[in-house]
Every structure is written in structure tokens, then in C-alpha cells.
Design a protein around this motif. Structure first.
Motif, PDB file in Angstrom:
ATOM      1  N   GLU A 167      41.951  55.115  34.128  1.00 22.69           N
ATOM      2  CA  GLU A 167      40.525  54.925  33.251  1.00 22.69           C
ATOM      3  C   GLU A 167      40.042  54.481  32.432  1.00 22.69           C
ATOM      4  N   LEU A 168      40.623  54.327  31.024  1.00 20.03           N
ATOM      5  CA  LEU A 168      40.178  53.639  30.112  1.00 20.03           C
ATOM      6  C   LEU A 168      40.940  52.514  30.101  1.00 20.03           C
ATOM      7  N   ARG A 169      42.341  52.595  30.398  1.00 19.74           N
ATOM      8  CA  ARG A 169      42.465  50.856  30.599  1.00 19.74           C
ATOM      9  C   ARG A 169      41.539  50.283  31.259  1.00 19.74           C
ATOM     10  N   ILE A 170      41.337  50.554  32.397  1.00 19.38           N
ATOM     11  CA  ILE A 170      40.525  49.607  33.649  1.00 19.38           C
ATOM     12  C   ILE A 170      39.218  49.314  32.368  1.00 19.38           C
ATOM     13  N   THR A 171      38.757  50.359  32.088  1.00 26.68           N
ATOM     14  CA  THR A 171      37.314  49.666  31.045  1.00 26.68           C
ATOM     15  C   THR A 171      37.664  49.067  30.369  1.00 26.68           C
ATOM     16  N   LEU A 172      38.460  49.629  29.435  1.00 32.13           N
ATOM     17  CA  LEU A 172      38.918  47.923  28.368  1.00 32.13           C
ATOM     18  C   LEU A 172      39.202  47.055  28.840  1.00 32.13           C
ATOM     19  N   ALA A 173      39.984  46.745  30.414  1.00 29.77           N
ATOM     20  CA  ALA A 173      40.416  45.247  30.519  1.00 29.77           C
ATOM     21  C   ALA A 173      39.493  44.234  31.201  1.00 29.77           C
ATOM     22  N   GLN A 174      38.162  45.868  31.934  1.00 25.26           N
ATOM     23  CA  GLN A 174      37.236  44.574  32.404  1.00 25.26           C
ATOM     24  C   GLN A 174      36.502  44.147  31.160  1.00 25.26           C
ATOM     25  N   LYS A 175      36.344  45.605  30.065  1.00 27.13           N
ATOM     26  CA  LYS A 175      35.450  45.047  29.119  1.00 27.13           C
ATOM     27  C   LYS A 175      36.082  43.388  28.913  1.00 27.13           C
ATOM     28  N   HIS A 176      37.218  43.121  28.443  1.00 26.48           N
ATOM     29  CA  HIS A 176      37.870  41.927  28.106  1.00 26.48           C
ATOM     30  C   HIS A 176      38.430  41.312  28.573  1.00 26.48           C
ATOM     31  N   LYS A 177      38.269  40.957  30.143  1.00 29.12           N
ATOM     32  CA  LYS A 177      38.339  40.452  31.209  1.00 29.12           C
ATOM     33  C   LYS A 177      39.852  39.422  31.069  1.00 29.12           C
ATOM     34  N   CYS A 178      40.666  41.462  31.053  1.00 27.35           N
ATOM     35  CA  CYS A 178      42.054  41.000  31.394  1.00 27.35           C
ATOM     36  C   CYS A 178      42.177  41.551  32.607  1.00 27.35           C
ATOM     37  N   HIS A 179      41.873  40.467  33.831  1.00 27.75           N
ATOM     38  CA  HIS A 179      41.956  40.717  35.081  1.00 27.75           C
ATOM     39  C   HIS A 179      43.623  40.814  35.492  1.00 27.75           C
ATOM     40  N   ASP A 180      44.727  40.456  35.133  1.00 29.95           N
ATOM     41  CA  ASP A 180      46.133  40.842  35.802  1.00 29.95           C
ATOM     42  C   ASP A 180      46.021  42.833  35.205  1.00 29.95           C
ATOM     43  N   ILE A 181      45.528  43.281  34.648  1.00 27.95           N
ATOM     44  CA  ILE A 181      45.668  44.411  33.724  1.00 27.95           C
ATOM     45  C   ILE A 181      44.729  45.085  34.941  1.00 27.95           C
ATOM     46  N   VAL A 182      43.206  44.769  35.435  1.00 34.43           N
ATOM     47  CA  VAL A 182      42.403  45.433  35.700  1.00 34.43           C
ATOM     48  C   VAL A 182      42.968  45.697  37.395  1.00 34.43           C
ATOM     49  N   ILE A 183      43.899  43.948  38.158  1.00 36.56           N
ATOM     50  CA  ILE A 183      44.373  44.260  39.256  1.00 36.56           C
ATOM     51  C   ILE A 183      45.402  44.990  39.606  1.00 36.56           C
ATOM     52  N   ASN A 184      46.514  44.949  38.613  1.00 42.93           N
ATOM     53  CA  ASN A 184      48.120  45.827  38.422  1.00 42.93           C
ATOM     54  C   ASN A 184      47.279  47.215  38.616  1.00 42.93           C
ATOM     55  N   THR A 185      46.388  47.853  37.531  1.00 43.98           N
ATOM     56  CA  THR A 185      46.145  49.048  38.026  1.00 43.98           C
ATOM     57  C   THR A 185      45.821  49.689  39.460  1.00 43.98           C
ATOM     58  N   TYR A 186      44.683  48.741  39.897  1.00 44.97           N
ATOM     59  CA  TYR A 186      43.887  49.285  40.933  1.00 44.97           C
ATOM     60  C   TYR A 186      45.448  49.210  42.195  1.00 44.97           C
ATOM     61  N   ARG A 187      46.216  48.134  41.590  1.00 44.73           N
ATOM     62  CA  ARG A 187      47.181  48.374  42.824  1.00 44.73           C
ATOM     63  C   ARG A 187      48.273  49.368  42.745  1.00 44.73           C
ATOM     64  N   ASP A 188      47.968  49.989  41.517  1.00 41.54           N
ATOM     65  CA  ASP A 188      49.132  51.131  41.445  1.00 41.54           C
ATOM     66  C   ASP A 188      48.366  52.080  41.436  1.00 41.54           C
ATOM     67  N   LEU A 189      46.822  52.772  41.872  1.00 43.11           N
ATOM     68  CA  LEU A 189      46.500  53.479  41.727  1.00 43.11           C
ATOM     69  C   LEU A 189      46.025  54.038  43.129  1.00 43.11           C
ATOM     70  N   LYS A 190      46.420  52.632  44.012  1.00 37.96           N
ATOM     71  CA  LYS A 190      45.752  52.468  45.279  1.00 37.96           C
ATOM     72  C   LYS A 190      44.496  52.005  46.214  1.00 37.96           C
ATOM     73  N   ASP A 191      44.012  51.891  45.080  1.00 44.94           N
ATOM     74  CA  ASP A 191      42.694  51.697  44.978  1.00 44.94           C
ATOM     75  C   ASP A 191      41.737  51.040  45.736  1.00 44.94           C
ATOM     76  N   ARG A 192      41.900  50.369  47.479  1.00 40.23           N
ATOM     77  CA  ARG A 192      41.768  49.103  46.882  1.00 40.23           C
ATOM     78  C   ARG A 192      39.699  49.022  47.036  1.00 40.23           C
TER      79      ARG A 192
END
Lengths: 613, 411
Positions: free
Chosen positions: B353-378
Motif C-alpha cells: 500500500e505504502l509503496r503504491i502511494t509513494l510511487a504515485q506521489k513521485h510518479k514512478c509509474h513502473d512500480i505502480v504498474i508492477n505492484t498492481y500486477r503483483d496484487l492482481k488488481d485489475r
């Protein structure tokens, strides 16, 4: 405001009389010095003086030039020099240094007006320097400055440090005199409650002054007084403020009811603004929890727009009426609205930067007594990162008070980190904080009972002279958790707390904590005394009292209550009392030795300032 | 003021000595006087003396009649309280000898009555008088059990900057820590060499073991700061760079300075960060935070990276941090670290959760994408598509994932 007052709330007395009296006294004193004179005013007094007598009034009484007292040689060509100062030895010493005239052979008249009173020690200084006869002295008994309809200040921030840290009771009589003035003008008081050593002393001083003076029968406008020492509740001033006025004070520092907004707010040049009930916009948001403020301001903006838009359908006649009657008011409101919106935005920005959420979370944990180790970790990191010294100290003190002292290993470790991050000279600060019981170590386990019993005996010993300084802080155990349970200071967190329609005083701290000081006021007024609160007063180290005058008639005046804070009061407490008043049908008037907040409190205890006592 | 007190005391004593004759009067009049020979218990005496003290106050507050010099002699007859007060005022400007009022006992009783009246102004006034008429030894000895009076004297001596007497007082009384008072003096010494030498002299003071080491560190630090300052200023004369002065700065600020300007120095020099770490026993966490901040300020990202690397027993390197990675990201971001640097550390945040929030805040798109992929959250991934730039590589990546039939999405 979001909440309406009970219809049976009594009216507040008019305190502008206090200003008029002070002004008349000052004018009288100035007239004792006929002829042109230069007036030197101490910096701390300038804002107060500004509220009493402006420059033109002074000039009307032959004041030629106005100077600020700065510890530099006096540059003035006048033959008469008048000094308006607080009775401090260092200031008096500076005056005779400025009096180097004598050596040069120049004869000038020197006149010192001490306010609110003279102290022997100051005159002793004049005598020692051999200028006692050359300098004339006077007293300007200006005790009380109304900051607003329901707030009066003695403007004596030094009260806290002098009394609580240095143990010097010089201002006790001053407090008594202030009470006496209120009693004479707006009393007689029929009920007096109090808690704390200095409250008791101030009460006794007041009683003596009443006996010394003449008693005049009058219809009381104020019937009840509640005196409380600052050290009865240290927790409240150490918490971050989240009501609008408190936030403005924490961030921009309000001085004498006036604040200076810098360019980050005004975007043009900095602006000095009076913040009181005259500012209609401010008055509506001042006591609100910050989360509510934007909503209220937007609503006001919409209303304002509607009012402006009215003119669209107007004919000439209506337009003329509109311009002459309403436009000015609307423009004024518009100006104030923009100002407070900008201030709010500035506050938001600052607080987001500072990780305010995380800070508040830590505070709330400490207040509730949960996740203490996490809080200590947070605090350690806060210190290590050199984020903000005052903030670190504040949290350290909050931790210590809520937990009845730090574990010895935590105390040592956090102290070492603090000294490394902010300077070894803060050894002195830590010593001051320990002395006041604000930041202490828990005594080692086995010796606790021995220590407790010995100290307990000393505390009960009426001749307080037997207590040495080292023991006095131990004698005052904090007992916050026990108090919190008994008085229900930390509301249950399972229910939703609506900050827009608060149900109790905890709203001023986002529902996390009811200020202890205000809770005591509430309980004592409800019970008309301390009966039923014996366990509470024991946890507060006693010193409570309640006195009722002979008159048993219940009057409206008894619902007008003066709450006297000896050692300072925060805007959050003022907001809480206003809420309490609306709830229970009282009108509270806060009389304080000075407005305070966590920064001012801690600043007065810093030990690293050279030449401070 | 001293003169007025002397007169008052004398007159008072005269009246007291004739107490025997006026027994009836004193018991009935409003003015209850203070009788030194009284056998009453402590409290009633104090109460009476409180009122006595009030009359002292009245006397010295209304001093407008200073001009009137009249010879008044008292024939010992009873006087009403009003007359008494007037009398006292008349006596104001008369010089009377002190022979009747000098005993220590009288002085102490006066002091105790003033203390009972809770008026610091009067207490201090009496103390000033006692200070002038008693030797230090006697004064200190008598004040030791009198906590309130003692506090007032200490405050007075502090305000008059009577350092010497204050120190003597503290040394004499066993319960105060005079060493802190002595140590405090260093604040008034401007010159750094003198201040350093003064701190050295403080080392021999009997501090607690804990405080002793703090003062020791203070001295060592000051000594070192002087050396570094001198060396650096000398070196700087060639350069144009203005460096921050570190004199009298806290230890961590000094460390930060050394991390900024002396980072790569070997452990042997005074200004080497490692040397400072060792000398002052700085914790790993503290050192890490300071070095991180300093190198980030200089945008020395490889140095930052090197702080984390550690080898495990297999020889692999993994990033280890004494500070939570979100905190690291925070510090880097405050120093304007570029996204590609930030995302390396955002990726290391454990909590998804924290990782996504931070990634979004700092526009680290790849991380957001990868994390959602890992969480299987379509759903979330679909929602995030709107936040990336149209036609960008990220958008294409999201589309690829969404169209990937092998992923078992949870929503």
C-alpha cells in the motif's frame, strides 16, 4: 458559527473600561512631567501601549519623540527622558548607563515609569549606582489588557518562568491586584474556586487587598472566579493546536491580538492584522477545527457572491442604497475572506511539508497510551534527522508527562541524541525541564516505594520550606493516565467523531483529548466545588480550594465565570471554554498572565541563552 | 528603601519591647502586631506577621510624603492603627540609629513573615537588606532550610549577574548543581579558543557520569571544530566557495559538514566523517541519516547507493537500511532526486500500500504498474491507465498486462 448559544446565556460585561482607566492613569503620569519629553518604551510593552494610547494621544501630552528601549547608548537631544519599562534590573542598569550624562556634566531629567508596579530590587539598583535622587520614578498600574470581548491578558509572559522555574513570587501580588481590580469594577465575586500553589497565593493576596480597601456595595456583573496554575495541566499546551486561531498562533505567532502575515500569505507585502471578534469572518472560524474552515470559508464566499450579484437586477435608486449601505461592508468582508483563505492555504502547505499527520498520530498515541514504543522510535528518528528542535523537545515532554517519566535507558539515549543534534549546551535546557517535572526519568524500580513514601510525607508537610529543589519535581508525579481515566479525558475512539458538530470539548484536539484544565472547570462548576473530585485532586497534588461568599442568592452574574490561568493559556483552551459556555449556559471570560503555546512554553525554558536566568 | 526599613524595624522593636504595658490594647486593636517573645504557635504568629508585612507595603508604596521631615518622638502610649501608619510615614525620612534592631533572630523572623505573605517583591527586598548586613556564611547557612527565600536570592543574584556570589552559594549548599551554573558561563565567551579552554576547565567539575561524558564530548568537539575551521578557511582562500561556519554548531551539523566537504578522506584526519563517527561513538542509524542527507544534497547518487550496499555471506549484495525506505525516499525527494533514482528506493518499500502511494506521489509509474500486477488488481490498474501519459511506454505496458490472458485477476 456552526453551533448556536443557549438563549439564556448572560451578556458579557464591557471591558473597555479597563482600557480607559489605564489610559487615564498613563496620561496623569505623563502630565506629572510638564514640558517636552522623549519617551523610551520597552519592546514588550509597545503592542500593549498601542492598544491603550496611540501616538497622537502621547503627543498631545508633550511626548516629543518615541524610542524603543534597546540596550544601546541613548541618542536624544531632549532635556527630559521618560522610560516606560517592566521592573527588570537589567533595564534599570541600562538606564543609568545611558545616564552617563552625569559624567559629562549634562543635567537631564530622568523619569522611570515602572509597569505594572515598582520592585524594591530596581530601586536598590538605582540607589547602588548613586542616582537614586537624580531619577524620579512612578508606577503605571496597568494590569489588564482586554484582547477581545472575552479574553483579558496581563501581558506578563515572564510570570511562567519567574514563578515556576525560578520560584520567584514577585508577580503573585500583581495577579492579586488584577483580580482586585476586576472585583472592584465588575464584582463582587461570590464564588471562588481554584487549584494550584500560585492560585492559592493570588487568592490570598486578593483577599488582603479587599480587606485593605473600601467595600462598596454594587450589583455584581461577574459572580464566579476559577483560578488555575499552568502546571496543573502541562499536557494541553504541549499538544499541537488544530483549531483555526490556535493554528494561526502556532504558525504565525499572534501578539497582543495582532498577527503579521508575511508574503507567503499576502503575496504582496506583509500585513499586520487585528484578530478579534470585530473581524466577522475570523469570528466565525476561529474556534472551528481546521478541517471545517475551508468549508465555511467557501460557503461565505458563495454568500458574498450572491450578495454582490444582487446588484444585477437593481434600478438606480436601489443601486444607490446598495452602494451607500452595503457595498463597503461587502468589500470589507471580501478582503477579510481572501486574507483568511490565503492564510488557510499557507497553513495547509506548511503542515503538509512537516508531515503533520504523522506528528498528530504520534501525539494521539501518547495521549491514549497506545504504541508507545513506536512513538519513541518516531521521536528518536525525528531528533536524528534534525527536523525541528522545538518540536522534538515538545514531544519529549509530552512523552514524559503522559508516561510518568521516561525509562532510564530511553531518557539517556534520547538525551544523548538530542544533545548531538541540537548542541551540548542543552544540558542546561534538560536541567530546567527536569526541575519542572516536564522531562524526567522514572526512578529505578526498587527505590520507588522508599522514595515515594519519603516524598509523599514531604508533600503533605505544610511547611513547604523543607522541600529542596531536587525533590520538588519528584514530588509532583504526573499521573496523567490515572487522571485521564478518572475524568474521561480520552474519548472512546470506536465511534465516529463529527468535527463539524462537536459533542464535547475534545473537538479542539480532533476528538482525541479533552483538555484537562477545561475539564476541571466544567466539573467544579457542575458540582459547585470539589466534592466528589477527591481522588482527582489527590492525583493533582492537592492545593484546591473553594470559597463561597455569604450571599446565597443565585444570580445571573454567577453564570459569568472568570477563569484565571496563572502561567499562560492557549487559544485551544479558550475555544474549548467558549464551547463549554455555549453548552452549559455560562459565559467564560479568560484572564491569563499571557497567551501561550508549546513554542512559547518551551522557549521560556531553554537553557542555552546567554545571560538568561 | 534600606533607610525606610531601618526606621520601621527600629520603631517596631521599640513598640514590641513595651508590649507588656499595652497587653490589653494589642489584644483589642485592629492592628495585630508582631511580638517576638510570643509563645503562640507558629501559624498564628505567621498570620499576624502577614498583616504586619502588609503595613510595610503600605508604608513603602505611599512614599509621596518624602518631603516632610519632622521630628517625632513616641512617648509609649497606645496608638490606633491609623495613627501608627501615619507615624511610620513620618519616620520615613528620619535617620535613626540601628542599635535596637540587629539580632539575627529578628531578621529571620522578619524574613519568615515576608515569605508567608507570598509577595516576591517584599521577600527580595528583605533579602537585599540581609545580604548587606550579614556575612555570606551566616546568610547561606540560614537560608539553606528556607527554600522559598533561597529561590528568591538565587533569582536576584542571577538578575544582577553576581556570578561569583552565586557560585559560592551553590558550592556551599549541597543540593544544587553548581557545575551546570559554571558550565553555563561558556555561552558568554565569544572567542572560540577561549571557549574551548574554558570547556576544558569544566571537565574537572563533579558532573554525573552521564553529563560528564556530554561535557567531554562538547570539549572534544569544540577542539576539533577550531582545527577544521582553521584548516578549511586557509584552504578556501584560493576558492570562491563560502562554506558554512561550524564553530559552536552541534555535533551532527558538524558531521554533516564533513560529509559534504570531506567525505572521501581517510579515517586518519580530523575532518573525516569516519573519524568523527568513531571518536563520538555515533550510532549507525545516525551516521547513515546524516551521510544520506549530505550526499543527497550534493546529488551524489552513487555515494547514496553505496550507503546501502552490504554483502551477505554468499557474496551477494542487497540493500540494507537502518531507516525505513519511505523515509529515505522522503529525504531524497526533498533534495530533488530525479525519478529514476527515487524509484530504486520506492521499489524497496516492503508494504505494498505504502509503496503504491509513494510511487504515485513521485510518479514512478513502473512500480505502480508492477505492484498492481503483483496484487492482481485489475480495477486499480485500469484506473491508473488514465494517469499515465497518452501513448507512452507505460500506457502500452498497462495495455499489454490487461490483455494478458494468463494473469488471473482478482477483480
Amino acid at each position: 458559527m456552526a453551533h448556536s448559544a443557549r438563549r439564556d446565556c448572560p451578556e458579557l460585561p464591557d471591558f473597555s473600561l479597563l482600557k480607559r482607566l489605564a489610559r487615564d492613569r498613563l496620561i496623569y503620569l505623563l502630565e506629572q512631567l510638564p514640558g517636552k519629553k522623549d519617551l523610551f518604551i520597552e519592546a514588550d510593552l509597545m503592542s500593549s501601549l498601542d492598544r491603550i494610547a496611540n501616538v497622537s494621544t502621547l503627543k498631545q501630552h508633550e511626548v516629543d519623540k518615541l524610542y524603543k528601549v534597546e540596550y544601546r547608548p541613548v541618542v536624544s537631544t531632549s532635556d527630559q527622558l521618560c522610560f516606560l519599562i517592566r521592573p527588570r534590573i537589567q533595564t534599570v542598569k541600562w538606564i543609568y548607563v545611558a545616564n552617563a550624562d552625569k559624567a559629562v556634566g549634562r543635567l537631564r531629567k530622568y523619569h522611570i515609569i515602572f509597569t505594572p508596579q515598582k520592585f524594591f530590587a530596581c530601586e536598590a539598583v538605582l540607589e547602588e549606582q548613586g542616582i537614586f535622587g537624580d531619577v524620579t520614578t512612578d508606577e503605571w498600574s496597568f494590569y489588564l489588557l482586554p484582547l477581545d470581548d472575552d479574553v483579558i491578558s496581563l501581558e506578563l509572559p515572564e510570570f511562567f518562568r519567574d514563578n515556576f522555574l525560578a520560584g520567584d513570587q514577585r508577580w503573585v501580588r500583581t495577579a492579586g491586584s488584577a483580580l482586585h481590580l476586576l472585583h472592584t469594577l465588575y464584582g463582587p465575586f461570590s464564588k471562588v474556586y481554584g487549584i494550584g500553589r500560585f492560585s492559592k497565593m493570588a487568592y490570598e493576596s486578593w483577599r488582603e487587598q479587599v480587606e485593605e480597601g473600601e467595600q462598596r456595595a454594587r450589583q455584581a456583573e461577574i459572580g464566579t472566579v476559577f483560578l488555575i496554575d499552568r502546571d496543573v495541566d502541562y499536557v494541553t499546551p504541549l499538544c499541537s493546536q488544530v483549531v483555526y486561531e490556535g493554528l494561526v498562533d502556532d504558525i504565525f505567532r499572534i501578539k497582543c491580538g495582532c498577527v503579521e502575515f508575511g508574503t507567503e500569505v499576502t503575496s504582496d507585502k506583509s500585513l499586520k492584522v487585528m484578530l478579534n471578534s470585530q473581524d466577522k469572518v475570523f469570528n466565525e472560524i476561529r474556534n472551528e477545527h481546521f478541517s471545517n474552515v475551508f468549508g465555511l470559508l467557501s460557503q461565505k464566499a458563495r454568500n458574498l457572491q450572491t450578495a454582490y450579484d444582487k446588484r444585477r437586477g437593481m434600478d438606480i435608486k436601489q443601486m444607490k442604497t446598495f452602494v451607500s449601505d452595503e457595498l463597503k461592508g461587502l468589500k470589507q468582508e471580501h478582503r477579510l475572506l481572501s486574507l483568511h483563505i490565503s492564510a488557510s492555504e499557507s497553513i495547509m502547505k506548511k503542515k503538509t511539508q512537516q508531515d503533520f499527520q504523522e506528528l498528530l498520530k504520534t501525539e494521539h498515541s501518547l495521549l491514549e497510551g497506545f504504541e508507545i514504543r513506536e512513538s519513541i522510535c518516531f521521536l528518536e528518528e525525528h531528533i536524528i534527522r534534525q527536523v525541528n528542535m522545538m518540536e522534538s523537545l515538545r514531544l519529549l515532554c509530552l512523552l514524559s508527562i503522559t508516561e510518568n517519566g521516561l525509562l532510564p535507558k530511553d531518557y539517556r539515549s534520547l538525551k544523548a541524541h538530542f544533545l548531538q543534534s541540537y548542541g551540548a549546551e542543552h544540558l542546561l535546557t534538560f536541567s530546567n525541564l527536569r526541575q519542572l517535572g516536564l522531562l524526567v526519568e522514572q526512578p529505578a524500580g526498587e527505590t520507588l516505594t522508599v522514595m515515594e513514601s519519603r516524598v509523599g510525607k514531604l508533600v503533605n508537610d505544610k511547611t513547604a520550606g523543607k522541600l529542596t529543589g531536587a525533590f520538588s519535581s519528584l514530588a509532583k508525579k504526573s499521573n496523567f493516565r490515572a487522571l485521564s481515566r478518572k475524568l474521561n479525558l480520552v474519548p472512546k475512539s470506536d465511534e465516529e467523531y463529527d468535527l463539524r458538530v462537536p459533542r464535547d470539548m475534545a473537538y479542539i484536539f480532533s476528538g482525541a483529548y479533552v483538555p484537562l484544565s477545561c475539564k476541571l472547570v466544567e466539573q467544579v462548576l457542575e458540582r459547585d466545588g470539589w466534592t466528589g473530585l477527591e481522588e482527582v485532586t489527590k492525583l493533582l497534588n492537592g492545593q484546591e480550594f473553594a470559597v463561597t461568599a455569604d450571599s446565597s442568592t443565585k444570580s445571573d452574574a454567577q453564570r459569568i465565570v472568570i477563569v484565571v490561568f496563572l502561567g499562560g493559556c492557549t487559544f485551544s483552551e479558550i475555544s474549548a471554554l467558549r464551547f463549554l459556555g455555549r453548552e452549559k449556559g455560562y459565559k467564560f471570560i479568560v484572564v491569563t498572565t499571557a497567551i501561550t503555546n508549546s513554542s512559547r512554553l518551551i522557549e521560556s525554558l531553554l537553557g542555552n541563552i546567554k545571560g538568561s536566568d | 528603601m534600606t533607610v525606610s526599613f531601618q526606621i520601621f524595624f527600629t520603631l517596631f522593636v521599640q513598640m514590641m519591647k513595651s508590649k507588656a504595658d499595652e497587653e490589653d490594647y494589642w489584644n483589642s486593636s485592629k492592628f495585630k502586631a508582631f511580638t517576638f517573645d510570643d509563645e503562640d504557635d507558629e501559624f498564628s504568629t505567621l498570620k499576624e506577621s502577614k498583616r504586619t508585612v502588609n503595613s510595610i507595603r503600605c508604608l513603602v508604596e505611599e512614599d509621596d510624603d518624602k518631603e516632610e521631615v519632622e521630628k517625632v518622638s513616641w512617648n509609649g502610649e497606645p496608638v490606633s492603627s491609623k495613627t501608627l501608619l501615619w507615624l511610620l510615614k513620618q519616620m520615613f525620612s528620619i535617620v535613626v540609629s540601628l542599635e535596637k534592631f540587629r539580632s539575627l533572630q529578628d531578621k529571620l523572623l522578619l524574613l519568615d513573615s515576608c515569605v508567608a505573605a507570598h509577595d516576591g517583591n517584599v521577600i527580595t527586598a528583605v533579602l537585599i537588606y540581609l545580604k548587606r548586613t550579614l556575612s555570606k556564611e551566616v546568610l547561606f547557612r540560614e537560608l539553606e532550610p528556607r527554600q522559598t527565600a533561597l529561590s528568591h536570592l538565587i533569582h536576584y543574584l542571577t538578575e544582577t549577574r553576581d556570578q561569583r556570589l552565586l557560585l559560592e552559594l551553590y558550592t556551599c549548599l549541597t543540593c544544587f548543581c553548581f557545575q551546570l551554573l559554571q558550565y553555563k558561563e561558556h555561552l558568554s565567551i565569544a572567542d572560540e579558543n577561549k571557549r574551548r579552554d574554558f570547556l576544558k576547565s569544566c571537565l574537572s567539575l563533579p558532573f554525573s557520569p552521564e553529563d560528564s561524558s556530554h561535557v567531554q564530548d562538547h570539549y572534544t568537539l569544540m577542539e576539533r571544530q577550531v582545527i577544521i575551521e582553521t584548516t578549511d578557511r586557509r584552504a578556501e582562500r584560493g576558492e570562491k566557495v563560502e562554506r558554512a561556519l561550524i564553530l559552536n554548531m552541534p555535533l551532527i551539523t558538524t558531521l554533516s559538514y564533513c560529509c559534504l566537504y570531506h567525505y572521501s578522506e581517510s579515517e586518519g584526519t580530523f575532518s573525516s566523517p569516519l573519524n568523527i563517527r568513531q571518536t563520538f561513538k555515533i550510532s549507525e542509524k545516525q551516521f547513515f541519516v546524516t551521510a544520506l542527507g549530505a550526499r543527497a544534497k550534493l546529488k551524489a547518487w552513487s555515494d547514496v547507493d553505496a550507503l546501502f550496499t552490504s554483502r551477505n555471506w554468499l557474496g551477494f549484495t542487497r540493500k540494507k537500511s537502518p531507516l525505513g525506505f519511505q523515509r529515505v525516499v522522503d529525504i531524497l525527494q526533498k533534495n530533488s532526486a530525479p525519478t529514476q533514482v527515487l524509484q530504486d528506493y520506492v521499489a524497496l518499500v516492503d508494504d505494498a500500500e505504502l509503496r503504491i502511494t509513494l510511487a504515485q506521489k513521485h510518479k514512478c509509474h513502473d512500480i505502480v504498474i508492477n505492484t498492481y500486477r503483483d496484487l492482481k488488481d485489475r480495477q486499480q490498474l485500469l484506473g491508473y491507465r488514465g494517469k499515465v501519459e497518452r501513448g507512452s511506454g507505460e500506457e502500452r505496458k498497462i495495455d499489454e498486462l490487461l490483455n494478458n490472458l494468463q494473469i488471473r485477476w482478482k477483480n
